[in-house]
Design an enzyme around this catalytic site. Structure first.
Site, PDB file in Angstrom:
ATOM      1  N   MET A 175      33.261 -13.862  16.582  1.00 61.98           N
ATOM      2  CA  MET A 175      32.325 -13.314  17.564  1.00 61.98           C
ATOM      3  C   MET A 175      32.122 -11.848  17.210  1.00 61.98           C
ATOM      4  O   MET A 175      33.066 -11.053  17.279  1.00 61.98           O
ATOM      5  CB  MET A 175      32.904 -13.475  18.977  1.00 61.98           C
ATOM      6  N   TYR A 192      40.837  -6.295  24.662  1.00 61.42           N
ATOM      7  CA  TYR A 192      39.724  -7.031  24.040  1.00 61.42           C
ATOM      8  C   TYR A 192      39.145  -8.101  24.959  1.00 61.42           C
ATOM      9  O   TYR A 192      39.691  -8.408  26.008  1.00 61.42           O
ATOM     10  CB  TYR A 192      40.094  -7.568  22.670  1.00 61.42           C
ATOM     11  N   GLU A 193      37.993  -8.643  24.528  1.00 60.29           N
ATOM     12  CA  GLU A 193      37.194  -9.598  25.309  1.00 60.29           C
ATOM     13  C   GLU A 193      36.779  -9.021  26.659  1.00 60.29           C
ATOM     14  O   GLU A 193      36.698  -9.716  27.666  1.00 60.29           O
ATOM     15  CB  GLU A 193      37.938 -10.925  25.516  1.00 60.29           C
ATOM     16  N   GLY A 194      36.456  -7.738  26.667  1.00 61.36           N
ATOM     17  CA  GLY A 194      36.089  -7.044  27.890  1.00 61.36           C
ATOM     18  C   GLY A 194      37.328  -6.430  28.511  1.00 61.36           C
ATOM     19  O   GLY A 194      38.211  -7.143  28.987  1.00 61.36           O
TER      20      GLY A 194
END
Length: 595
Positions: A163, A439-441
């Site tokens: 991603m 990570y991932e927001g």
């Protein structure tokens, strides 16, 4: 010695008894034949793979790390062989649709698999970690041609996925993304989903952006088409493979790997796209909506990563504390005592126990609602389950990773000075678990998302439905003391009820008061998410206590009850001071410093 034993009995208790998952799966057509025996077999095999194949590679992989040479990345010794074993066993296809070569099993089993993978070896598990999200994204937004070309190989594990969002100037603010996509054979205003593009730009912090585990990588890249609207509304999504369909190497280059505090066996890459060939996924300028499918799947997975570290710390801290003898514990007639008998250490151990228990139940409940949101035959129940998952996703991601990292860090204290050394493994767990909060927001972003998008934008209807689930459990627990002979349940239910009432009041005040003070919600968003998380954990603990209480004659069930009671009596009160912070509307947040 640091070691891992898969928590199979705990997982079976949660799925079979507390959540009654087999009966709920039976009401969902795709899973009608998934019974308890099938689930047990899957869990046992997953536990065996995690404990026997992955766990032995964890410390060695951390010491060796990844190496970069001329654009190629080599993973630590044993990682490639472990991935081949993972693929040969069929694990990548576990929760994918049979039409694409998947096994069609429920998300609860997929999350249980991932808890065990990340407990045993978080760095290794990063490589296949995004594949399911890529599968979901292409399944929903890919053209039939792209699906036929890429889905079977992603589902089988032959190819892996990444991603690609972050750029040096664009972290949480994806509206600043500059990576360009030039249409091939079509005007920018005429290109459609599946249209070919040439992608140019650079992305950073790309997990598994280059490695030697799979022959091809499917990069899902946020890009900006010519004359696209500014900000996040102008973003599109492109599929850019490492190897093109004709076998040529695409113009995707790994310019280096990051040297990190933890997860050293996971390659975090800088990727450069130099006119690389790709194809649009979904409609132009709708890339963020398409990517959110992948991001939301990843956020649930990150929450489970926190649980994985918590479980590993729980097991090893108890083992060490029972073996290590120091001084005479208060109340003991003889010494030295096992340090597990000392109250200060015992508090840490039971915190680990209670948190792991509550997080596991809440994760599995979210997975069940996710399956019901996709497959329940009743539209109203599908909608309710979908709304619950939407509400819980930022909480699972942020609350799990915050509390898990803090608990793992506290667990190091059980070992004392020995914990600061590599010998016992806990220092690696502290380092590896820290990234999950970022990570991932980042967790701050999750807190804002919870309040602004998941509560306020729909008038707190999702919140009301979640409170309805908790109310039902409170009612059930109050009816249990007579049947189970467990009068403690009444007091435990009262403890949860007090925090539920406080949360409802705080939510109502915040919802109304934000109109006059638009920054209030932003100032207290993290406190609100943490309080909400504790209340949800209270639901998990009360439900666990209710199911464990009748079987306390068995020592294992007595431990489950004790852990749930400890959570309700010792940990749930943390919601109270968080809600006090939420209510301190007049508290001043100083301006940025000058000079």
């Amino acid at each position: 010695m640091w070691s891992y034993a898969p928590p199979l009995r705990e997982l079976r208790f949660v799925l079979e008894d507390v959540l009654e998952a087999p009966a709920r799966w039976a009401s969902l057509p795709p899973y009608a034949e998934v019974d308890a025996a099938t689930a047990r077999q899957v869990l046992e095999e997953a536990g065996r793979f995690a404990a026997e194949v992955l766990a032995p590679l964890n410390a060695a992989g951390d010491r060796e790390g990844c190496t970069w040479d001329g654009g190629e990345v080599r993973t630590p010794a044993g990682f490639r062989q472990a991935y081949r074993a993972y693929v040969e066993a069929g694990w990548p296809s576990l929760a994918c649709h049979p039409d694409w070569g998947g096994q069609g099993l429920p998300m609860g089993l997929y999350l249980a698999l991932n808890e065990m993978l990340h407990s045993a070896n978080h760095a290794w598990a990063m490589y296949p970690g995004l594949a399911h999200g890529a599968y979901e994204c292409l399944l929903a937004h890919g053209t039939p041609e792209l699906q036929q070309r890429y889905l079977p190989r992603i589902v089988s594990g032959e190819w892996l996925a990444t991603m690609c969002l972050t750029e040096a100037q664009a972290g949480s603010d994806l509206g600043l993304v500059r990576t360009r996509a030039e249409p091939v054979g079509a005007r920018a205003d005429a290109i459609e989903s599946g249209g070919e593009v040439k992608v140019s730009g650079s992305k950073i912090f790309i997990s598994g952006g280059e490695h030697d585990l799979a022959d091809n990588l499917v990069h899902l890249v946020l890009v900006r088409l010519p004359e696209a609207p500014p900000g996040s509304r102008g973003l599109s999504l492109a599929l850019v493979p490492k190897i093109l369909p004709d076998g040529r190497r695409n113009a995707v280059h790994c310019d280096g790997i990051e040297h990190k505090m933890g997860l050293r066996g996971s390659a975090t890459c800088v990727l450069r796209f130099d006119g690389a060939t790709g194809w649009l996924v979904g409609e132009p300028h709708r890339g963020l909506a398409a990517m959110f499918l992948m991001m939301n799947a990843a956020r649930l997975l990150v929450g489970v990563q926190g649980l994985g570290h918590l479980e590993m710390a729980r097991q090893n801290a108890w083992r060490y504390a029972l073996e290590r003898h120091q001084s005479r514990a208060p109340g003991s007639r003889e010494g030295p005592s096992a340090i597990a008998e000392h109250p200060a250490v015992r508090r840490t151990l039971w915190r680990l126990e209670s948190l792991a228990q509550g997080q596991r139940l809440l994760a599995m409940a979210t997975a069940l609602w996710l399956d019901e949101a996709e497959h329940h035959v009743e539209p109203a129940l599908r909608g309710r389950a979908r709304r619950l998952v939407e509400l819980l996703t930022p909480v699972v991601k942020a609350f799990f990773t915050d509390t898990a990292h803090q608990a793992v860090d506290a667990a190091l204290q059980v070992w004392g000075g020995h914990g600061y050394l590599r010998d016992h493994g806990i220092e690696q767990a502290v380092r590896d678990s820290r990234i999950t909060m970022i990570y991932e927001g980042s967790n701050e972003i999750q807190a804002i998302d919870l309040l602004q998008r998941k509560l306020f934008e729909d008038g707190c209807h999702r919140f009301a439905e979640a409170m309805g689930v908790i109310d039902a459990e409170l009612q059930a627990a109050r009816a249990e003391p007579v049947r189970t002979g467990c009068p403690e349940l009444e007091d435990l239910a009262a403890a949860l009820q007090a925090q539920v009432d406080a949360l409802r009041e705080a939510t109502a005040r915040l919802y109304v008061g934000r109109q006059d003070d638009p920054t209030w919600a932003y100032r207290v968003a993290d406190d609100y998410l943490q309080a909400f998380g504790w209340v949800l954990m209270g639901w998990a603990w009360l439900r666990t206590a209710r199911f464990a209480a009748p079987r306390r004659a068995d020592a294992w069930y007595a431990t489950q009850f004790d852990a749930a009671r400890y959570g309700l009596e010792w940990l749930l009160p943390e919601a109270g001071w968080r809600l006090q912070q939420v209510g301190r509307r007049q508290a001043v947040l100083p301006a940025s410093r000058s000079g």
